[in-house]
Design an enzyme around this catalytic site. Structure first.
Site, PDB file in Angstrom:
ATOM      1  N   HIS A  83       0.854  -1.184   0.000  1.00 17.72           N
ATOM      2  CA  HIS A  83       0.000   0.000   0.000  1.00 17.72           C
ATOM      3  C   HIS A  83       0.885   1.228   0.000  1.00 17.72           C
ATOM      4  O   HIS A  83       1.845   1.310   0.768  1.00 17.72           O
ATOM      5  CB  HIS A  83      -0.886   0.016   1.258  1.00 17.72           C
ATOM      6  N   ASP A 162     -15.498   1.611   7.153  1.00 16.94           N
ATOM      7  CA  ASP A 162     -14.498   2.647   6.845  1.00 16.94           C
ATOM      8  C   ASP A 162     -15.029   3.588   5.776  1.00 16.94           C
ATOM      9  O   ASP A 162     -14.838   4.806   5.858  1.00 16.94           O
ATOM     10  CB  ASP A 162     -13.190   2.004   6.378  1.00 16.94           C
ATOM     11  N   ARG A 169     -15.777  11.797   7.895  1.00 18.60           N
ATOM     12  CA  ARG A 169     -14.533  12.515   8.245  1.00 18.60           C
ATOM     13  C   ARG A 169     -14.256  13.628   7.250  1.00 18.60           C
ATOM     14  O   ARG A 169     -13.819  14.716   7.611  1.00 18.60           O
ATOM     15  CB  ARG A 169     -13.353  11.526   8.270  1.00 18.60           C
ATOM     16  N   SER A 184      -8.110   3.378   9.163  1.00 20.20           N
ATOM     17  CA  SER A 184      -8.812   3.364   7.881  1.00 20.20           C
ATOM     18  C   SER A 184      -8.021   2.549   6.846  1.00 20.20           C
ATOM     19  O   SER A 184      -8.555   1.629   6.205  1.00 20.20           O
ATOM     20  CB  SER A 184      -8.989   4.816   7.412  1.00 20.20           C
ATOM     21  N   LYS A 188      -8.785  -1.892   5.546  1.00 21.88           N
ATOM     22  CA  LYS A 188      -8.934  -2.418   4.182  1.00 21.88           C
ATOM     23  C   LYS A 188      -7.838  -3.444   3.869  1.00 21.88           C
ATOM     24  O   LYS A 188      -8.085  -4.455   3.222  1.00 21.88           O
ATOM     25  CB  LYS A 188      -8.898  -1.254   3.179  1.00 21.88           C
TER      26      LYS A 188
HETATM   27  N1  URA Z   1      -6.392   6.735   2.896  1.00 28.48           N
HETATM   28  C1  URA Z   1      -7.347   5.995   3.501  1.00 28.48           C
HETATM   29  O1  URA Z   1      -7.724   4.930   3.022  1.00 28.48           O
HETATM   30  N2  URA Z   1      -7.866   6.442   4.656  1.00 28.48           N
HETATM   31  C2  URA Z   1      -7.496   7.612   5.229  1.00 28.48           C
HETATM   32  O2  URA Z   1      -8.001   7.953   6.273  1.00 28.48           O
HETATM   33  C3  URA Z   1      -6.515   8.370   4.575  1.00 28.48           C
HETATM   34  C4  URA Z   1      -5.964   7.907   3.403  1.00 28.48           C
END
Ligand code: URA
Length: 438
Positions: A83, A162, A169, A184, A188
């Site tokens: 990631h 999320d 958010r 967050s 994932k």
């Molecule tokens: N990327 C995400 O998936 N979540 C966040 O909160 C910030 C960047």
């Protein structure tokens, strides 16, 4: 349990129990906790922060809110993932995924679309005619199993909590909280099921994290979450003050990725890809980092990585003629190069300005539904520390609209800062964090 009690507890700086966090996330996902209460809770977390065990419990609760993929079963062994926290010219996955797969470690990766000044892997891949990123789960699984490589969009039901919390958010000024960002991203990644996860946390002008202290805090928190959830973790903190490689823009980045797989990529980008590939191979238990890097370099040298990329394009419906001849990728109608007017050293190439210039040209999106122009973008010809002479190219802009070209030129006007004195090159990697379950 009552939502108001949980909000009040966090507001007052107390530690939430796993059961409370689970209940809150579950009820919110099912629509039983209204947005105004979830928003109040997010603001309480934003102001009070969270302890390590709360962050892990929040991440696990969000990961469990939807589908959880058994990735090791799909790839038939140890599964690795990566990631990137996002940046300008960050086309790393396009090179690293095939390199790792070519070394015999299957990669089945779900990627995202670009938003704001950072590009997304899916948009880049869609520069290739016919390339399908929306795959059914069965097709994703079949490609993972049979080809050992697949790069596709995130399943809609991955960490839905999320998705809903992120939307809140975004409109309640609670995005920029390290515990909320870490949970967050990691919710994932955990739901996507890999055993080993490489995080590429970008720091600098063009990154989410503007300074090293915050980047290190975020990286360490994500490594901790992964380790506590039983995953092998590595995190690189890498530079995003200036663009990575030269190309920023969808098709231009695909072109640069293919050039890199042909052994003709920019030096900084090639090195970054080899490092990422080496960490992923090491996570998969292949060898030491140095031996893994050599393996990745060999896959680059022999063209095995390029062959794997070509196979992926073919299996996902893309036109391999564009891989064989990248000049066939979408091309812009207007090309203009900005040149240096003086002899100087380059003190700054602001990645954020380059990202905004790509947006000006129409190569990115401000909202999720904006269309993107695959052909446009900016090639940056210089790096911090370079010595330049008059008429030397600085940027080449690829545009399809004269008004957009003009606004991109304006955006780039102050992107470069000069120095009469020599300037040190920027480090590529600031720190490396490693962690595995005990
Ligand atoms: N990327 C995400 O998936 N979540 C966040 O909160 C910030 C960047």
């Amino acid at each position: 349990m009552r939502a108001t009690d949980i909000i009040a507890k966090k507001r007052d700086g107390q530690t939430l129990q796993a059961l409370e966090i689970d209940w809150f996330i579950q009820e919110f996902t099912q629509g039983n906790i209204p947005d105004y209460q979830a928003s109040a809770w997010l603001m309480a977390v934003f102001s009070q922060g969270m302890r390590r065990e709360e962050i892990v419990n929040l991440t696990l609760a969000m990961a469990r809110s939807g589908e959880q993929i058994d990735l090791p079963a799909l790839v038939g062994g140890y599964a690795v993932d990566k990631h990137s926290s996002g940046g300008v010219g960050d086309k790393t996955s396009l090179v690293v995924v095939p390199l790792v797969a070519a070394c015999g470690v299957p990669v089945a990766k779900m990627s995202g679309r670009g938003l704001g000044h950072t590009g997304g892997t899916l948009d880049k891949l869609e520069s290739i005619r016919g390339f399908r990123v929306e795959l059914s789960f069965d097709e994703f699984a079949r490609l993972a199993r049979e080809a050992g490589i697949v790069l596709a969009g995130q399943s809609a039901n991955l960490a839905p909590a999320d998705k809903a919390l992120y939307a809140l958010r975004d409109v309640t000024a609670t995005v920029n909280s390290v515990p909320l960002i870490a949970s967050s991203i990691m919710s994932k990644k955990l739901a996507a099921g890999a055993n080993g996860i490489l995080l590429d946390v970008k720091v600098g002008h063009g990154a989410f994290m503007p300074n090293l202290e915050q980047a290190r805090e975020l990286a360490q928190m994500m490594v901790n979450i992964g380790v506590d959830a039983g995953r092998d973790m590595a995190a690189l903190i890498t530079d995003m003050n200036q663009p990575l490689g030269a190309a920023a823009g969808l098709a231009l980045e695909v072109q640069e990725a293919i050039a890199t797989l042909n052994g003709r990529g920019p030096a900084d980008f090639t090195e970054h890809c080899l490092l990422c590939a080496a960490h992923m191979l090491r996570l998969a238990g292949r060898s030491s980092l140095e031996a893994a890097r050599q393996q990745a370099a060999e896959a680059l040298r022999t063209g095995a990585g390029l062959a794997k990329f070509r196979q992926m394009v073919e299996l996902q419906g893309g036109d391999v003629a564009q891989v064989d001849d990248p000049d066939r990728l979408p091309r812009a109608s207007l090309v203009q190069t900005l040149v240096a007017k003086q002899t100087a050293y380059i003190a700054q190439v602001n990645a954020l300005s380059v990202g905004y210039a790509v947006l000006d040209l129409g190569g990115g999106r401000l909202t999720k539904s904006d269309p993107v122009d695959h052909a446009v973008g900016v090639i940056t010809h210089v790096k911090v520390g370079d010595r330049i002479a008059p008429d030397q190219p600085l940027f080449t802009l690829h545009a399809n609209d004269p008004a957009r070209l003009k606004s991109a030129l304006d955006t780039l006007a102050d992107a470069i800062r000069y120095s009469a004195e020599p300037v040190a090159a920027l480090p590529a990697v600031y720190d490396t964090l490693i962690g595995s379950p005990a």
